[in-house]
Design an enzyme around this catalytic site. Structure first.
Site, short mmCIF file in Angstrom:
data_model
loop_
_atom_site.label_atom_id
_atom_site.label_comp_id
_atom_site.label_asym_id
_atom_site.label_seq_id
_atom_site.Cartn_x
_atom_site.Cartn_y
_atom_site.Cartn_z
N LYS A 13 55.34 -0.33 16.11
CA LYS A 13 54.42 -0.76 15.05
C LYS A 13 53.22 0.18 14.94
CE LYS A 13 54.31 -4.96 16.79
NZ LYS A 13 53.25 -5.66 17.32
N ARG A 88 51.40 -14.37 13.21
CA ARG A 88 52.47 -14.66 14.16
C ARG A 88 52.83 -16.14 14.17
NH1 ARG A 88 51.04 -9.65 17.44
NH2 ARG A 88 52.54 -9.45 19.10
N ARG A 127 55.99 2.42 29.17
CA ARG A 127 54.99 2.92 28.23
C ARG A 127 53.61 2.98 28.90
NH1 ARG A 127 54.43 0.02 22.52
NH2 ARG A 127 53.67 -1.70 23.75
N ARG A 169 49.40 -0.80 30.47
CA ARG A 169 48.81 -2.02 29.91
C ARG A 169 49.12 -3.18 30.84
NH1 ARG A 169 50.25 -2.60 23.57
NH2 ARG A 169 50.74 -4.71 24.19
N ARG A 180 56.94 -11.79 26.23
CA ARG A 180 56.57 -11.33 24.87
C ARG A 180 57.81 -11.28 23.97
NH1 ARG A 180 53.98 -5.91 26.38
NH2 ARG A 180 53.70 -5.60 24.15
P1 AMP Z 1 50.66 -6.61 20.38
O1 AMP Z 1 49.85 -5.41 20.71
O2 AMP Z 1 50.77 -6.84 18.89
O3 AMP Z 1 52.00 -6.64 21.07
O4 AMP Z 1 49.83 -7.87 20.95
C1 AMP Z 1 49.51 -7.98 22.31
C2 AMP Z 1 49.17 -9.41 22.69
O5 AMP Z 1 48.02 -9.85 21.94
C3 AMP Z 1 50.26 -10.43 22.36
O6 AMP Z 1 51.22 -10.51 23.40
C4 AMP Z 1 49.45 -11.71 22.22
O7 AMP Z 1 49.05 -12.20 23.49
C5 AMP Z 1 48.18 -11.22 21.54
N1 AMP Z 1 48.29 -11.26 20.06
C6 AMP Z 1 48.31 -10.19 19.21
N2 AMP Z 1 48.36 -10.60 17.92
C7 AMP Z 1 48.39 -11.95 17.96
C8 AMP Z 1 48.47 -12.96 16.96
N3 AMP Z 1 48.53 -12.66 15.64
N4 AMP Z 1 48.48 -14.26 17.38
C9 AMP Z 1 48.41 -14.58 18.68
N5 AMP Z 1 48.34 -13.68 19.68
C10 AMP Z 1 48.34 -12.37 19.33
#
Ligand code: AMP
Length: 228
Positions: A13, A88, A127, A169, A180
């Site tokens: 992404k 989400r 990563r 991370r 996840r």
């Molecule tokens: P990402 O970098 O998009 O994979 O997001 C990393 C983490 O942030 C996710 O595993 C969630 O814990 C949190 N997160 C990111 N975006 C959202 C969202 N829209 N709603 C809820 N949690 C989120």
């Protein structure tokens, strides 16, 4: 133009969002990045959400919205936004629709990057990121070199191709990545279906298994054919 970009962990992404934003002249807002920045700043809010994101679980809607609303007050969102990893949940989707409608805007397209669970696990667990979190590298795909060994436990510390120290991370360990991935299947995929059926958004599925440039080409084709 306002678009949503989704995909399981490690789908690419971040990489693809830069290209889409350049193509469409809009700014990217990643709720994952906003959440990580809040945690890094050590605010009270940041402390309260760390336990969710570090376990790979979704942060509660009201907190995500609070953080996002702060970002949406900045002027640069007026030409259009690429929402990366948002919405989400159904609640978040409703909030986004209302926020856009108040500005006479609507979601023009949803890009869904698709990769297998195995690839998701492989990409996320190998990563590494620069310390500011802005650049990601994969130990194997980028053939990273070991910079040094940790003084405490001798684990390798890797460097980016231009010598920057890289860190992992805290949601990159296999059990957390698995959570996840599971959360994506259980919560985000059904929500994506609803975006199509209930909200009438156009969903473009993109094969994310190929190299970044090939994925970029598929996305550019969709933009040229449907969004120009
Ligand atoms: P990402 O970098 O998009 O994979 O997001 C990393 C983490 O942030 C996710 O595993 C969630 O814990 C949190 N997160 C990111 N975006 C959202 C969202 N829209 N709603 C809820 N949690 C989120």
């Amino acid at each position: 133009m306002d678009v949503i970009l989704h995909g399981p962990p490690g789908a690419g992404k971040g990489t693809q969002s830069r290209n889409i934003c350049t193509q469409l002249g809009i700014v990217a807002i990643s709720t994952g990045d906003l959440i990580r920045a809040e945690i890094k700043q050590g605010t009270e809010l940041g402390k309260s959400i760390k336990r969710y994101s570090s376990l790979g679980k979704l942060v509660p809607d009201e907190v995500v919205m609070q953080i996002l609303e702060k970002r949406l007050k900045q002027d640069d969102v007026s030409n259009g936004v690429l929402f990366d990893g948002f919405p989400r949940t159904a609640n978040q989707a409703k909030m986004l629709k209302e926020w856009l409608a108040k500005r006479d805007r609507a979601v023009d397209a949803v890009f869904s990057l698709e990769i297998t669970d195995e690839e998701s696990m492989f990409r996320c667990t190998y990563r590494l990121s620069t310390e500011d979190g802005k650049e990601n590298y994969h130990i194997y795909y980028h053939k990273l070199r070991v910079l040094a060994r940790s003084e405490t436990d001798k684990t390798p510390i890797f460097s980016s191709p231009n010598g920057a120290r890289l860190v992992m991370r805290d949601d990159a360990l296999p059990p957390k990545v698995q959570t996840r991935i599971d959360t994506y299947h259980e919560e985000t995929e059904p929500m994506l279906e609803k975006l199509e059926t209930n909200f009438n958004y156009k969903i473009f599925k993109v094969d994310g298994m190929s190299k970044p440039d090939a994925v970029k080409e598929s996305i550019n084709k969709i933009i040229a054919e449907h969004l120009r």
